[in-house]
Design an enzyme around this catalytic site. Sequence first.
Site, PDB file in Angstrom:
ATOM      1  N   ASP A 247      -2.771   9.737 -10.729  1.00 47.60           N
ATOM      2  CA  ASP A 247      -3.003   8.726 -11.880  1.00 47.60           C
ATOM      3  C   ASP A 247      -1.434   8.264 -12.325  1.00 47.60           C
ATOM      4  OD1 ASP A 247      -5.516   8.340 -11.407  1.00 47.60           O
ATOM      5  OD2 ASP A 247      -6.008   9.505 -13.088  1.00 47.60           O
TER       6      ASP A 247
ATOM      7  N   ASN B 160      -2.783  13.050  -3.491  1.00 47.87           N
ATOM      8  CA  ASN B 160      -3.862  13.344  -4.252  1.00 47.87           C
ATOM      9  C   ASN B 160      -4.350  14.512  -3.895  1.00 47.87           C
ATOM     10  OD1 ASN B 160      -4.150  10.933  -6.320  1.00 47.87           O
ATOM     11  ND2 ASN B 160      -5.380  10.013  -5.044  1.00 47.87           N
TER      12      ASN B 160
ATOM     13  N   GLU C 213      -4.784   2.637  -4.302  1.00 50.51           N
ATOM     14  CA  GLU C 213      -3.187   2.512  -4.111  1.00 50.51           C
ATOM     15  C   GLU C 213      -2.770   1.288  -3.613  1.00 50.51           C
ATOM     16  OE1 GLU C 213      -4.631   4.631  -0.434  1.00 50.51           O
ATOM     17  OE2 GLU C 213      -5.448   4.169  -2.246  1.00 50.51           O
TER      18      GLU C 213
ATOM     19  N   ASP D 102       0.744  -1.084  -0.004  1.00 44.93           N
ATOM     20  CA  ASP D 102      -0.087   0.118   0.101  1.00 44.93           C
ATOM     21  C   ASP D 102       0.928   1.135  -0.204  1.00 44.93           C
ATOM     22  OD1 ASP D 102      -2.920   1.094   0.318  1.00 44.93           O
ATOM     23  OD2 ASP D 102      -1.685   1.982   1.944  1.00 44.93           O
TER      24      ASP D 102
END
Length: 603
Positions: free
Chosen positions: A477, A468, A503, A460
């Site tokens: 992205d 983000n 993620e 992770d």
Amino acid sequence: VSNRPQLHCCAQGLLGFAIPLPGDRRKPACLLGGGVRERQTAPAAAAGPRQHPAGDAPALPSATRAEAQRLVEQLAQLLPQVLDQQLQKLSLTHISERLAATREIVRELPRCSSDAEAIALVSEALVMLFDLPRLIFILQQTGRRAKLHTSLGIEPASVEVNDDSLAELVEQAKTGPLHLSGKELAACLPGLGDHTALLLPLQEGNERLGLLLVLDVEPHPRDLALIELLSGRLAARLLHLRQEAALRQERHLSSRMVSMISSLALANNREEFLHGLLEMSAELANATSGSLMLFDEYEQKLRIAVAKGMSPPLARSMSVSLGEGIAGRVARSDTPLLVNDIEHDSRIKAPNRPRFRTKSFISLPLRSHERPIGVLNLADRQDGRCFTEANLQLVLSFASQAIMLLDRIGMVEQIAQLEKLAVTDPLTGLYNRRFLEPRLEEELSRSQRHDKQFSLILADLDNFKYYNDICGHPAGDKALRKVAAALRRAAREMDVVVRYGGEEFCLILPVTGVKEAAFVAERLRRTIEAEVFPGETNLPLGRLTISLGIATYPEDGETLQQLISAADLALYRAKELGRNRSVSCTPTLTRNQPARLHLTERS
């Protein structure tokens, strides 16, 4: 000298005779006889009686000279008749023997399994039965030069075959044997030397199979009839052998074509299919070079898709507009093209290119559902000869059947693409969670059967929600795509990398124990840590990092649910310990932590 019967008396008073035999005066022969005592017609007064050398031997027959002369004359008159009867008897015996031998040869011919065996049998029979000193067999075959097959009494290396002159003579001999003078023979067989010959065509119906040359002998008509019989039966056997060979070849080609079509049907993709189509077509035509050009409807051009005997970079760079060049005209006319000589064919009349060994080629259009697909070109027949109409029809039949599979290949590729899309994450190109579950079940089943370990890594990205928020979702992205590529590079070839969601990532490590899995996880962590991401300095750790949890079968669980739970707990522990680290599941961790089957926000 007088060619008349002669009567003589020796010193012992015995009469003897010599009767000339009828025949060749150059080789005189006569019948000799004697042992008859001459009897005097009256007692000889002056001379004493002659003493017979035999002494007390039995008395010999006696006759006067006149009686003996008459007897000799009568014998001379009867002798030709007697001799003729004997000669006829001998001749009939000889003919009967030759007929019997010829019958056996004729019976044996069908058992011969090759041209060479049949010709050897007939050659031996001709030499033994008819005392022929020199024989030559020449075989002919459609589309090929006549070839000297067998020679007896002649050195074959010294003989050549002039096809044109030979063809003229064979045409003249259609109605029967042909006598050749030395000049005529030298014209069709240069280097043969000073000989005359009798030419017998080996022909069955309209099929010309070759010819037999009998040199330097004029056979008796009776012998010639038997020689013609043997040559005719030989021609019949040669034709039968060729028909059998043609049938075997046809069956072989049919079987091979079925095998080829079956192989093409198993092609996994379009490129594999096109390579197979070109290679198999070249095999059927015995071609050593060629190309398969595909039609681009948008540009209206033909481009080489696959090539044989040509540099791949050069092939890829070549294109031909529809209607231009040989391939372009073939594609537009939709008519196959067979050329024996590119420089003299009225349809082409172009100089032969140096890279081609021969001037003959085949070019045929490929269509599917009345739609142009491309053009198949074949060149340089392996034996150096011209391609034939049979070659063209064979390749045309094969290509017509094979091209129908192209639509199937397209459907297979579409299905494969859809299947890939169904199990692939569109953002990262990694496998998705839909692929993960059956793949995990498969790995667990294999490990149980073979009593092997395998490991599972859950990974992770640390603080990715902040990333983000700070850099925006487009940057996020891009970061995910970059992380996915880095994980693929760092993982081993046998490892499976999956985007688990958001993620989060999951890796399956087949046949991998705890220690090796920890080594792989640490390499993955260091790889992500070394990557540079725009805006990562604003994160709590000053860079974008990853945390990893490791679980191993069967130590950390014997079911998928137990393994995923163990890897999830190990990952949660890595987050608690400060992130940017890999943690292996331990029994203590499993006992003290609740199961976390669904990864929650741990950024």
